[in-house]
Design a protein around this motif. Sequence first.
Motif, PDB file in Angstrom:
ATOM      1  N   LYS A   1       0.673  -1.225   0.230  1.00  0.00           N
ATOM      2  CA  LYS A   1      -0.090   0.059   0.106  1.00  0.00           C
ATOM      3  C   LYS A   1       0.793   1.411  -0.008  1.00  0.00           C
ATOM      4  N   VAL A   2       2.038   1.232   0.014  1.00  0.00           N
ATOM      5  CA  VAL A   2       2.793   2.409   0.109  1.00  0.00           C
ATOM      6  C   VAL A   2       3.743   2.857  -1.043  1.00  0.00           C
ATOM      7  N   TYR A   3       3.232   2.530  -2.041  1.00  0.00           N
ATOM      8  CA  TYR A   3       4.109   2.730  -3.518  1.00  0.00           C
ATOM      9  C   TYR A   3       2.947   3.496  -4.590  1.00  0.00           C
ATOM     10  N   GLY A   4       3.826   4.125  -5.349  1.00  0.00           N
ATOM     11  CA  GLY A   4       3.113   5.087  -6.178  1.00  0.00           C
ATOM     12  C   GLY A   4       3.327   4.584  -7.881  1.00  0.00           C
ATOM     13  N   ARG A   5       2.643   5.616  -8.766  1.00  0.00           N
ATOM     14  CA  ARG A   5       2.338   5.063 -10.180  1.00  0.00           C
ATOM     15  C   ARG A   5       3.996   4.635 -10.754  1.00  0.00           C
ATOM     16  N   LEU A   6       4.837   5.356 -10.389  1.00  0.00           N
ATOM     17  CA  LEU A   6       6.081   4.944 -11.063  1.00  0.00           C
ATOM     18  C   LEU A   6       6.781   3.420 -10.654  1.00  0.00           C
ATOM     19  N   HIS A   7       6.441   3.423  -9.459  1.00  0.00           N
ATOM     20  CA  HIS A   7       6.735   2.041  -8.880  1.00  0.00           C
ATOM     21  C   HIS A   7       6.183   0.993  -9.634  1.00  0.00           C
ATOM     22  N   LEU A   8       5.052   1.069  -9.779  1.00  0.00           N
ATOM     23  CA  LEU A   8       3.890   0.237 -10.637  1.00  0.00           C
ATOM     24  C   LEU A   8       4.338   0.051 -11.964  1.00  0.00           C
TER      25      LEU A   8
ATOM     26  N   ILE B   1       7.207  -3.478 -15.796  1.00  0.00           N
ATOM     27  CA  ILE B   1       8.420  -3.582 -16.860  1.00  0.00           C
ATOM     28  C   ILE B   1       9.136  -4.837 -16.359  1.00  0.00           C
ATOM     29  N   LYS B   2       9.608  -4.843 -15.037  1.00  0.00           N
ATOM     30  CA  LYS B   2      10.312  -5.809 -14.619  1.00  0.00           C
ATOM     31  C   LYS B   2       9.727  -7.291 -14.641  1.00  0.00           C
TER      32      LYS B   2
END
Length: 172
Positions: free
Chosen positions: A77-84, A89-90
């Motif tokens: 729950k503590v990550y943003g759009r760029l992390h998604l 991609i990963k």
Amino acid sequence: MFRNASKSLTTSDEVYEYALSLLDRREHGEKELVQKLKRRCSSSEMIRETVAKLKEYDLLNEERYARRVFESWRARKVYGRLHLQAELIKKQVSEAYIPVILDMLSEEEESWRVQAAYRQIAARRDKKYDCTTEKGMAALARYFSARGFGPSMIRLGLALAKEEAGTVWQEK
């Protein structure tokens, strides 16, 4: 049957059975599955046939895989759009589905996530993230950035931190 990882797959049936055993454990994307099959089978033709057959029976579905990656990411729950985006991609999600999945993350949900990230860091009571100092605000901005939040969400998180710091100072 496929316990011996060094055993080479020589028939179409063996390749198909091995692919099924991989998919039985968890969902795979097409690229990932092909990579795993290439480790055990040298025939590109058998791999292509297997992938086509799995797609035909809807056992290999890139959209379903992309959604599964998204739901797994959403649980943290503590990550943003760029992390998604980096996670997609990963995990080798097809490029056609990345924008679709990113659209599933609303701005409202992302703002909730940056608030959750701030609450998590505030609970530590770490002086490094003391938002009454310039150094603490910079550390907090880096914290949000490292968790994949963009500039607008970082500003939101910093505003929340300042607001809560003002409340704490007023209570004293």
